[in-house]
Design an enzyme around this catalytic site. Sequence first.
Site, PDB file in Angstrom:
ATOM      1  N   GLU B  50       0.808  -1.215   0.000  1.00 50.05           N
ATOM      2  CA  GLU B  50       0.000   0.000   0.000  1.00 50.05           C
ATOM      3  C   GLU B  50       0.847   1.274   0.000  1.00 50.05           C
ATOM      4  O   GLU B  50       0.432   2.308  -0.520  1.00 50.05           O
ATOM      5  CB  GLU B  50      -0.921   0.029   1.241  1.00 50.05           C
ATOM      6  CG  GLU B  50      -2.041  -0.993   1.220  1.00 50.05           C
ATOM      7  CD  GLU B  50      -1.664  -2.285   1.909  1.00 50.05           C
ATOM      8  OE1 GLU B  50      -0.528  -2.774   1.710  1.00 50.05           O
ATOM      9  OE2 GLU B  50      -2.501  -2.822   2.644  1.00 50.05           O
ATOM     10  N   ASN B  51       2.012   1.205   0.632  1.00 54.20           N
ATOM     11  CA  ASN B  51       2.814   2.419   0.771  1.00 54.20           C
ATOM     12  C   ASN B  51       3.656   2.725  -0.463  1.00 54.20           C
ATOM     13  O   ASN B  51       4.599   3.507  -0.379  1.00 54.20           O
ATOM     14  CB  ASN B  51       3.687   2.345   2.026  1.00 54.20           C
ATOM     15  CG  ASN B  51       4.571   1.121   2.052  1.00 54.20           C
ATOM     16  OD1 ASN B  51       4.114   0.011   1.796  1.00 54.20           O
ATOM     17  ND2 ASN B  51       5.838   1.302   2.355  1.00 54.20           N
TER      18      ASN B  51
END
Lengths: 239, 225
Positions: B50-51
């Site tokens: 996600e990052n």
Amino acid sequence: MDKTVSSPEQAVAGIENGAVLMIGGFGGSGAPVELIHALVGRYVATGSPTDLTVVNNNAGNGRVGIAAMIDAGMVAKMVCSFPRSSDPRAFTEKYLADEIGLELVPQGTLAERIRAAGAGIPAFYTPTSYGTELAEGKPVAEFDGKKYVQERWLQADVAIIKAELADTHGNLTYRHAARNFSPLMCMAAGVSIVQARKVVAPGEIDPEHVVTPGIFVDAVLEVPKPLQEEELIRSGEAY
Amino acid sequence: MSVPKLTSAQVAWRAAQDIEDGAYVNLGIGLPELVARFQPEGRQAVFHTENGVLGFGEAPATGEEDWDLINAGKKAITLKPGASFFHHADSFAMVRGGHLDVAILGAYQVAQNGDLANWRVGSKGVPAVGGAMDLVHGAKRVAVVTDHVTKDGKPKLVEECTFPLTGKECIGRVYTSLAVIDVVDGRFVLREKLPEITLEDLQSLTGAGLATPDHVGDLVAPDLS
């Protein structure tokens, strides 16, 4: 046209009481530690700025960075997706004592709300959180047979950001996964303040490689050997 | 009742067998992360975090960590050839725009209509949601890996979730320590079960009715200990 400033103290001098402050970073990657600590230093010395709303994915870790801001008592509310960490004392203690507010936002919705503010879009619809407690009170609409939740943009007064390279016009590159929310926050904030490992002359960053164009950036500070928050936490540092 | 069951690694191994070559995959923190270890020979998945990283690999050796290069669980990672970085809105466009092929998540409870509860168990403590609510609505295929029952023996597959929901009608398949179960038209359909366990025992450990088609496969995983 030169957006450089000469010290962390000068960079954060204009942040006012009650400001909504976006802080770049995901965990320790991308956390602008020097700018945050300059802000804590200003608060400790002068009592200002306080009553801040801080937007970040997390809510601080250990005793440095955003956790140091919370410890100091200058944060009224966190807007984040994941207020837990390997050492979440700072936020947890204040939250359980009802001394700090929390607006919990799903991570993708948080990113998109910030992006929407930067793009001038006041609201949008997403399936994320539909039917959950995080959608309570929000308008729901059906498009092509599927339900969506309305989310509002998330604007800020100031963003403080860590970049890898900056030129004096504010064009930015980032390092590895330290990019995360920072390009979005630069777009969404009224004033974007950036610390970069190196500040170079215009033209020294290949225009093909610019990630954040300078139009989104207001102030640039060179911090040649920036502290890495995760390393500080792992070595038990405190502000 | 003492029943045989798969280890966590074996559950992850079973889930990995369904990931096709070239799939873009997001694995949740914890048990789902183990799935990456068991990619079948000759297939290559591209892992998303996600990052803002696509194409990450194993953890680096201790002492070799670069803390600007982490996954959503804040663990240090390495890059594979062909990796890319991007900001959070692009990362979640990959998720919410339906570009990810597979998301595999953990669960507190899965309901027979595909509802998932995996982010908090009550109203106490500090709530944290991360990207789970986004992932369940974005990937083309959303699956769960989990023990079949809780630590104190209660069913995790239920008629209706009692814990706060992560998403409604979002789970397609559940890989448990006892069985592989699909969600089809509002009910659980048994696809595979451990050969050592009877249908009756499996049903007694499941909190909602299990439909059993004519063919139910044997769930057999290699010894990974």
